[in-house]
Design a protein around this motif. Sequence first.
Motif, PDB file in Angstrom:
ATOM      1  N   TRP A  63       1.278   5.654  -2.647  1.00 19.99           N
ATOM      2  CA  TRP A  63       2.375   5.666  -3.918  1.00 19.99           C
ATOM      3  C   TRP A  63       2.438   7.005  -4.322  1.00 19.99           C
ATOM      4  O   TRP A  63       1.226   7.495  -4.779  1.00 19.99           O
ATOM      5  CB  TRP A  63       2.166   4.638  -4.784  1.00 19.99           C
ATOM      6  CG  TRP A  63       3.381   4.495  -5.781  1.00 19.99           C
ATOM      7  CD1 TRP A  63       4.247   3.730  -5.719  1.00 19.99           C
ATOM      8  CD2 TRP A  63       3.112   5.435  -6.889  1.00 19.99           C
ATOM      9  NE1 TRP A  63       4.948   3.871  -6.992  1.00 19.99           N
ATOM     10  CE2 TRP A  63       4.463   4.899  -7.546  1.00 19.99           C
ATOM     11  CE3 TRP A  63       2.406   6.315  -7.388  1.00 19.99           C
ATOM     12  CZ2 TRP A  63       4.857   5.446  -9.080  1.00 19.99           C
ATOM     13  CZ3 TRP A  63       2.664   6.604  -8.834  1.00 19.99           C
ATOM     14  CH2 TRP A  63       4.006   6.510  -9.731  1.00 19.99           C
ATOM     15  N   SER A  76       6.287  -2.834  -8.189  1.00 15.80           N
ATOM     16  CA  SER A  76       6.062  -4.340  -7.923  1.00 15.80           C
ATOM     17  C   SER A  76       6.875  -4.741  -6.432  1.00 15.80           C
ATOM     18  O   SER A  76       7.487  -4.098  -6.086  1.00 15.80           O
ATOM     19  CB  SER A  76       6.682  -5.114  -9.053  1.00 15.80           C
ATOM     20  OG  SER A  76       8.126  -4.829  -9.159  1.00 15.80           O
ATOM     21  N   SER A  89       3.509  -8.269  -9.944  1.00 18.21           N
ATOM     22  CA  SER A  89       3.556  -6.908 -10.524  1.00 18.21           C
ATOM     23  C   SER A  89       2.520  -6.661 -11.640  1.00 18.21           C
ATOM     24  O   SER A  89       2.440  -7.924 -12.527  1.00 18.21           O
ATOM     25  CB  SER A  89       4.823  -6.519 -11.161  1.00 18.21           C
ATOM     26  OG  SER A  89       5.009  -5.411 -11.827  1.00 18.21           O
ATOM     27  N   ALA A  91       0.368  -3.901  -8.970  1.00 17.41           N
ATOM     28  CA  ALA A  91      -0.406  -4.030  -7.725  1.00 17.41           C
ATOM     29  C   ALA A  91      -1.896  -4.421  -8.408  1.00 17.41           C
ATOM     30  O   ALA A  91      -2.339  -4.349  -9.366  1.00 17.41           O
ATOM     31  CB  ALA A  91      -0.876  -2.787  -7.226  1.00 17.41           C
ATOM     32  N   THR A  92      -2.527  -5.129  -7.359  1.00 20.86           N
ATOM     33  CA  THR A  92      -3.825  -5.929  -7.699  1.00 20.86           C
ATOM     34  C   THR A  92      -4.866  -4.852  -7.785  1.00 20.86           C
ATOM     35  O   THR A  92      -5.941  -4.949  -8.413  1.00 20.86           O
ATOM     36  CB  THR A  92      -4.337  -7.052  -6.734  1.00 20.86           C
ATOM     37  OG1 THR A  92      -4.093  -6.249  -5.470  1.00 20.86           O
ATOM     38  CG2 THR A  92      -3.129  -8.075  -6.836  1.00 20.86           C
ATOM     39  N   ILE A  94      -5.633  -0.423  -7.641  1.00 18.42           N
ATOM     40  CA  ILE A  94      -4.971   1.072  -7.548  1.00 18.42           C
ATOM     41  C   ILE A  94      -6.083   1.713  -7.526  1.00 18.42           C
ATOM     42  O   ILE A  94      -7.199   1.847  -8.408  1.00 18.42           O
ATOM     43  CB  ILE A  94      -4.170   1.340  -8.785  1.00 18.42           C
ATOM     44  CG1 ILE A  94      -3.067   0.357  -9.137  1.00 18.42           C
ATOM     45  CG2 ILE A  94      -3.736   2.595  -8.857  1.00 18.42           C
ATOM     46  CD1 ILE A  94      -2.331   0.253 -10.370  1.00 18.42           C
ATOM     47  N   LEU A 104      -1.712   1.755  -3.640  1.00 15.37           N
ATOM     48  CA  LEU A 104      -1.548   0.241  -4.361  1.00 15.37           C
ATOM     49  C   LEU A 104      -1.695  -0.918  -3.167  1.00 15.37           C
ATOM     50  O   LEU A 104      -1.462  -0.789  -1.893  1.00 15.37           O
ATOM     51  CB  LEU A 104       0.007   0.162  -4.461  1.00 15.37           C
ATOM     52  CG  LEU A 104       0.582   1.364  -5.503  1.00 15.37           C
ATOM     53  CD1 LEU A 104       2.160   1.107  -6.089  1.00 15.37           C
ATOM     54  CD2 LEU A 104      -0.361   1.685  -6.723  1.00 15.37           C
ATOM     55  N   LYS A 105      -2.264  -1.968  -3.715  1.00 14.30           N
ATOM     56  CA  LYS A 105      -2.503  -3.150  -2.780  1.00 14.30           C
ATOM     57  C   LYS A 105      -2.199  -4.356  -3.555  1.00 14.30           C
ATOM     58  O   LYS A 105      -2.519  -4.510  -4.377  1.00 14.30           O
ATOM     59  CB  LYS A 105      -4.194  -3.117  -2.403  1.00 14.30           C
ATOM     60  CG  LYS A 105      -4.688  -1.829  -2.032  1.00 14.30           C
ATOM     61  CD  LYS A 105      -5.996  -2.110  -1.452  1.00 14.30           C
ATOM     62  CE  LYS A 105      -6.413  -0.636  -0.972  1.00 14.30           C
ATOM     63  NZ  LYS A 105      -7.832  -0.661  -0.407  1.00 14.30           N
ATOM     64  N   PHE A 106      -1.223  -5.099  -2.825  1.00 10.64           N
ATOM     65  CA  PHE A 106      -0.691  -6.233  -3.412  1.00 10.64           C
ATOM     66  C   PHE A 106      -1.262  -7.491  -2.207  1.00 10.64           C
ATOM     67  O   PHE A 106      -1.281  -7.381  -1.157  1.00 10.64           O
ATOM     68  CB  PHE A 106       0.783  -6.417  -3.258  1.00 10.64           C
ATOM     69  CG  PHE A 106       1.485  -5.303  -4.127  1.00 10.64           C
ATOM     70  CD1 PHE A 106       1.773  -5.642  -5.425  1.00 10.64           C
ATOM     71  CD2 PHE A 106       1.586  -4.268  -3.656  1.00 10.64           C
ATOM     72  CE1 PHE A 106       2.438  -4.560  -6.412  1.00 10.64           C
ATOM     73  CE2 PHE A 106       2.293  -3.334  -4.453  1.00 10.64           C
ATOM     74  CZ  PHE A 106       2.785  -3.400  -5.700  1.00 10.64           C
ATOM     75  N   TRP A 137       6.995   5.150  -1.300  1.00  9.75           N
ATOM     76  CA  TRP A 137       6.185   4.293  -0.881  1.00  9.75           C
ATOM     77  C   TRP A 137       5.816   4.941   0.692  1.00  9.75           C
ATOM     78  O   TRP A 137       6.846   4.653   1.347  1.00  9.75           O
ATOM     79  CB  TRP A 137       6.550   3.158  -0.898  1.00  9.75           C
ATOM     80  CG  TRP A 137       6.884   2.358  -2.358  1.00  9.75           C
ATOM     81  CD1 TRP A 137       7.474   3.107  -3.326  1.00  9.75           C
ATOM     82  CD2 TRP A 137       6.419   1.151  -2.898  1.00  9.75           C
ATOM     83  NE1 TRP A 137       7.301   2.383  -4.210  1.00  9.75           N
ATOM     84  CE2 TRP A 137       7.053   0.992  -3.931  1.00  9.75           C
ATOM     85  CE3 TRP A 137       5.790   0.145  -2.457  1.00  9.75           C
ATOM     86  CZ2 TRP A 137       6.823  -0.077  -5.029  1.00  9.75           C
ATOM     87  CZ3 TRP A 137       5.653  -1.032  -3.095  1.00  9.75           C
ATOM     88  CH2 TRP A 137       6.188  -1.100  -4.171  1.00  9.75           C
TER      89      TRP A 137
END
Length: 318
Positions: A63, A76, A89, A91-92, A94, A104-106, A137
């Motif tokens: 990102w 998000s 939202s 991200a889990t 960073i 960023l990881k979701f 992104w």
Amino acid sequence: MKKIMLSAALLFAAISYAQDGFPFIPSETVAEGSPVTLNLNDVGDSAGLIPDVYTTLRLVTDWVSVSGNPQPEEASIEVITTAGSVTLSPATIITEPNPGISRLKFLVALPGNYLPQNDGYLDVILRQTGTGTTADWNSIFIEVLPCDPPIASVSVAEDCANDQFYVDVNISDIGSFGQCEIYDVDFEYYVFVTTPGMYTVGPYSTDFGREITVAGHTSSGCVLLYENVGIDCDNLSVDSFDKTEISYYPNPVTEFLTLSTDQAIQEIKLYNLTGQIVYRQKLNSSNYKLDMSSFNSGVYFIEVRSNSGKNTLKILKE
């Protein structure tokens, strides 16, 4: 802890992904008020996923801020299937692999079990929520996972006297595969797990943090990733306040921790394992009861200051 060497075949299996990932998306520019929809799969399984029941979606992206001073926390995603939609939202996780870039990881629980060959479409919507902001992104990787990930937490056991630390991984749920693995980014230490409990990897030198992975299965891609796990011994060093001058109990503690010393305590700071101050209190007393009942379970460090210096105590909260 005994160091375990992995064979090349096991190493490849442990880091390879199942064929449930979608092609990399090179880049998408996302502006506030103009979300970007990624149509990943349609009726008839156009993406050609392995037939399975998928429960989780993971998205990883680099990102980069473009304009309007956006923050990574404002990013998000929304995941939509025929079963409904779910929004995550921020991200889990960073991290910052390079200056000016946040990774960023979701990890999103899908809105119901997803069978690509039967349940039709799968869409992911990318959003920026900061007013007037825009971000790129880049290198977007998305996969669906046919499992519930393990449930685990990590804590650091310091050994600053020897410039090293251990990582304790507390696994409370193995996940849907009934087995999982713990390993670091270099596969220097490896633990195979079949029952919940506390497992330890290390020791590691304190020169930098380590990436610790808890994998639900060697070929599932169903993982938890903990990055930059470590400790700064310089910030937890002992100055001149002799440990024998402090008594503290109980340890482990569930509610109140009693501190007692023969000289007045001026200040108490409570740090979590990331170095954040989660409690701070100015004092002028040789006795103090610290209420820890509201804190999460894990390892904490209490810095006790007096006129003669400071001492740092390691406390386990149950």
